[in-house]
Design a protein around this motif. Structure first.
Motif, PDB file in Angstrom:
ATOM      1  N   MET A  50       0.839  -1.193   0.000  1.00 30.73           N
ATOM      2  CA  MET A  50       0.000   0.000   0.000  1.00 30.73           C
ATOM      3  C   MET A  50       0.881   1.252   0.000  1.00 30.73           C
ATOM      4  SD  MET A  50      -2.721   1.356   2.897  1.00 30.73           S
ATOM      5  CE  MET A  50      -3.784  -0.043   2.802  1.00 30.73           C
ATOM      6  N   VAL A  51       0.440   2.280  -0.747  1.00 30.66           N
ATOM      7  CA  VAL A  51       1.040   3.611  -0.683  1.00 30.66           C
ATOM      8  C   VAL A  51      -0.057   4.589  -0.284  1.00 30.66           C
ATOM      9  CG1 VAL A  51       2.932   3.176  -2.280  1.00 30.66           C
ATOM     10  CG2 VAL A  51       0.753   3.997  -3.157  1.00 30.66           C
ATOM     11  N   ARG A  52       0.331   5.612   0.490  1.00 32.37           N
ATOM     12  CA  ARG A  52      -0.631   6.572   1.022  1.00 32.37           C
ATOM     13  C   ARG A  52      -0.096   7.991   0.844  1.00 32.37           C
ATOM     14  NH1 ARG A  52       0.114   2.566   4.751  1.00 32.37           N
ATOM     15  NH2 ARG A  52       1.643   3.725   5.960  1.00 32.37           N
ATOM     16  N   ILE A  53      -1.029   8.916   0.622  1.00 28.19           N
ATOM     17  CA  ILE A  53      -0.699  10.340   0.623  1.00 28.19           C
ATOM     18  C   ILE A  53      -1.879  11.047   1.285  1.00 28.19           C
ATOM     19  CG2 ILE A  53      -1.633  10.727  -1.705  1.00 28.19           C
ATOM     20  CD1 ILE A  53       0.633  12.844  -2.019  1.00 28.19           C
ATOM     21  N   GLY A  54      -1.572  12.032   2.125  1.00 33.56           N
ATOM     22  CA  GLY A  54      -2.673  12.671   2.827  1.00 33.56           C
ATOM     23  C   GLY A  54      -2.271  13.913   3.593  1.00 33.56           C
ATOM     24  N   ARG A  55      -3.099  14.227   4.593  1.00 33.98           N
ATOM     25  CA  ARG A  55      -2.906  15.411   5.438  1.00 33.98           C
ATOM     26  C   ARG A  55      -3.108  14.992   6.888  1.00 33.98           C
ATOM     27  NH1 ARG A  55      -1.090  19.839   3.122  1.00 33.98           N
ATOM     28  NH2 ARG A  55      -2.477  21.260   4.164  1.00 33.98           N
ATOM     29  N   MET A  56      -2.448  15.730   7.779  1.00 33.01           N
ATOM     30  CA  MET A  56      -2.602  15.469   9.201  1.00 33.01           C
ATOM     31  C   MET A  56      -2.635  16.769   9.983  1.00 33.01           C
ATOM     32  SD  MET A  56       1.151  14.279  10.589  1.00 33.01           S
ATOM     33  CE  MET A  56       0.619  14.243  12.276  1.00 33.01           C
ATOM     34  N   THR A  57      -3.226  16.716  11.161  1.00 35.28           N
ATOM     35  CA  THR A  57      -3.222  17.828  12.100  1.00 35.28           C
ATOM     36  C   THR A  57      -3.187  17.250  13.505  1.00 35.28           C
ATOM     37  OG1 THR A  57      -4.261  19.924  12.717  1.00 35.28           O
ATOM     38  CG2 THR A  57      -5.735  18.078  12.283  1.00 35.28           C
ATOM     39  N   ALA A  58      -2.773  18.063  14.455  1.00 35.16           N
ATOM     40  CA  ALA A  58      -2.697  17.620  15.843  1.00 35.16           C
ATOM     41  C   ALA A  58      -3.113  18.754  16.764  1.00 35.16           C
ATOM     42  CB  ALA A  58      -1.281  17.174  16.186  1.00 35.16           C
ATOM     43  N   LYS A  59      -3.643  18.401  17.913  1.00 36.77           N
ATOM     44  CA  LYS A  59      -3.977  19.382  18.948  1.00 36.77           C
ATOM     45  C   LYS A  59      -2.995  19.173  20.086  1.00 36.77           C
ATOM     46  CE  LYS A  59      -7.631  21.016  22.006  1.00 36.77           C
ATOM     47  NZ  LYS A  59      -6.680  21.548  22.919  1.00 36.77           N
ATOM     48  N   ALA A  60      -2.293  20.235  20.416  1.00 39.99           N
ATOM     49  CA  ALA A  60      -1.295  20.160  21.486  1.00 39.99           C
ATOM     50  C   ALA A  60      -1.968  20.029  22.847  1.00 39.99           C
ATOM     51  CB  ALA A  60      -0.425  21.412  21.466  1.00 39.99           C
ATOM     52  N   ARG A  61      -1.225  19.523  23.785  1.00 40.93           N
ATOM     53  CA  ARG A  61      -1.687  19.483  25.172  1.00 40.93           C
ATOM     54  C   ARG A  61      -1.774  20.904  25.701  1.00 40.93           C
ATOM     55  NH1 ARG A  61      -1.877  14.790  26.993  1.00 40.93           N
ATOM     56  NH2 ARG A  61      -0.994  13.095  25.801  1.00 40.93           N
ATOM     57  N   ASP A  62      -2.676  21.134  26.630  1.00 39.54           N
ATOM     58  CA  ASP A  62      -2.882  22.483  27.171  1.00 39.54           C
ATOM     59  C   ASP A  62      -1.594  23.082  27.715  1.00 39.54           C
ATOM     60  OD1 ASP A  62      -5.550  22.505  26.493  1.00 39.54           O
ATOM     61  OD2 ASP A  62      -6.235  21.828  28.467  1.00 39.54           O
ATOM     62  N   GLU A  63      -0.805  22.281  28.443  1.00 38.39           N
ATOM     63  CA  GLU A  63       0.425  22.821  29.020  1.00 38.39           C
ATOM     64  C   GLU A  63       1.429  23.218  27.929  1.00 38.39           C
ATOM     65  OE1 GLU A  63       0.611  18.259  29.496  1.00 38.39           O
ATOM     66  OE2 GLU A  63      -0.894  19.812  29.762  1.00 38.39           O
ATOM     67  N   ASP A  64       1.481  22.475  26.816  1.00 37.89           N
ATOM     68  CA  ASP A  64       2.362  22.834  25.708  1.00 37.89           C
ATOM     69  C   ASP A  64       1.892  24.115  25.025  1.00 37.89           C
ATOM     70  OD1 ASP A  64       3.950  20.603  26.157  1.00 37.89           O
ATOM     71  OD2 ASP A  64       2.898  19.384  24.669  1.00 37.89           O
ATOM     72  N   ALA A  65       0.580  24.235  24.819  1.00 43.43           N
ATOM     73  CA  ALA A  65       0.029  25.434  24.179  1.00 43.43           C
ATOM     74  C   ALA A  65       0.253  26.672  25.053  1.00 43.43           C
ATOM     75  CB  ALA A  65      -1.457  25.241  23.891  1.00 43.43           C
ATOM     76  N   GLN A  66       0.060  26.538  26.372  1.00 49.99           N
ATOM     77  CA  GLN A  66       0.267  27.668  27.281  1.00 49.99           C
ATOM     78  C   GLN A  66       1.740  28.082  27.328  1.00 49.99           C
ATOM     79  OE1 GLN A  66      -1.446  26.215  30.919  1.00 49.99           O
ATOM     80  NE2 GLN A  66      -3.552  26.460  30.178  1.00 49.99           N
ATOM     81  N   ALA A  67       2.636  27.110  27.354  1.00 50.76           N
ATOM     82  CA  ALA A  67       4.073  27.421  27.376  1.00 50.76           C
ATOM     83  C   ALA A  67       4.476  28.125  26.086  1.00 50.76           C
ATOM     84  CB  ALA A  67       4.887  26.142  27.563  1.00 50.76           C
ATOM     85  N   TYR A  68       3.929  27.688  24.952  1.00 53.63           N
ATOM     86  CA  TYR A  68       4.252  28.337  23.680  1.00 53.63           C
ATOM     87  C   TYR A  68       3.732  29.776  23.660  1.00 53.63           C
ATOM     88  CZ  TYR A  68       4.355  29.611  18.812  1.00 53.63           C
ATOM     89  OH  TYR A  68       4.582  30.285  17.644  1.00 53.63           O
TER      90      TYR A  68
END
Length: 135
Positions: A50-68
């Protein structure tokens, strides 16, 4: 099992309860792929590529988002780059996998899958294998 060439869509939702201290672990991640796979069956053996091509997204943890956000606010005042946003938005991904399954006697199958996916700034490798008992 059927043989042939297939086209399709695949989606993944991945979540982790706790952050891992050894690598970045988002709160959740979504992946969507368009895939093409070739399946072949032989006496006692099955193979799939199998071969795949696509898109991805992620939601950071609250502590990571606050630190950023704190780092970004300070960086804007002091004129330096705060680093990558832990919520990067949608990004491209590509991958491939190979699966083999072999009958062992009348009731047992051995199987193995190797998969590789090129994600944002790292490559993910997966190796799975096992035995299945058919009743």
């Amino acid at each position: 099992e059927r043989q042939g060439l297939y086209l399709g869509l695949q989606g993944y939702f991945i979540t982790t309860d706790r952050a891992n201290p050894y690598y970045w672990t988002p709160y959740w991640e979504q992946r969507y792929y368009l895939f093409a796979k070739l399946q072949r069956s032989y006496p006692r053996t099955f193979a799939e590529a199998m071969v795949r091509i696509g898109r991805m997204t992620a939601k950071a943890r609250d502590e990571d988002a606050q630190a950023y956000q704190a780092r970004k606010t300070r960086a804007e005042k002091e004129g330096w780059w705060p680093g990558d946003d832990p919520d990067p938005g949608w990004e491209p991904i590509v991958g491939a996998s190979l699966t083999l399954r072999q009958k062992l006697g009348r009731h047992w199958d051995a199987y193995g899958t190797f998969s590789v996916d090129a994600l944002r700034d790292y490559t993910e490798h997966t190796l799975q294998g096992g035995l299945m008992l058919h009743f």
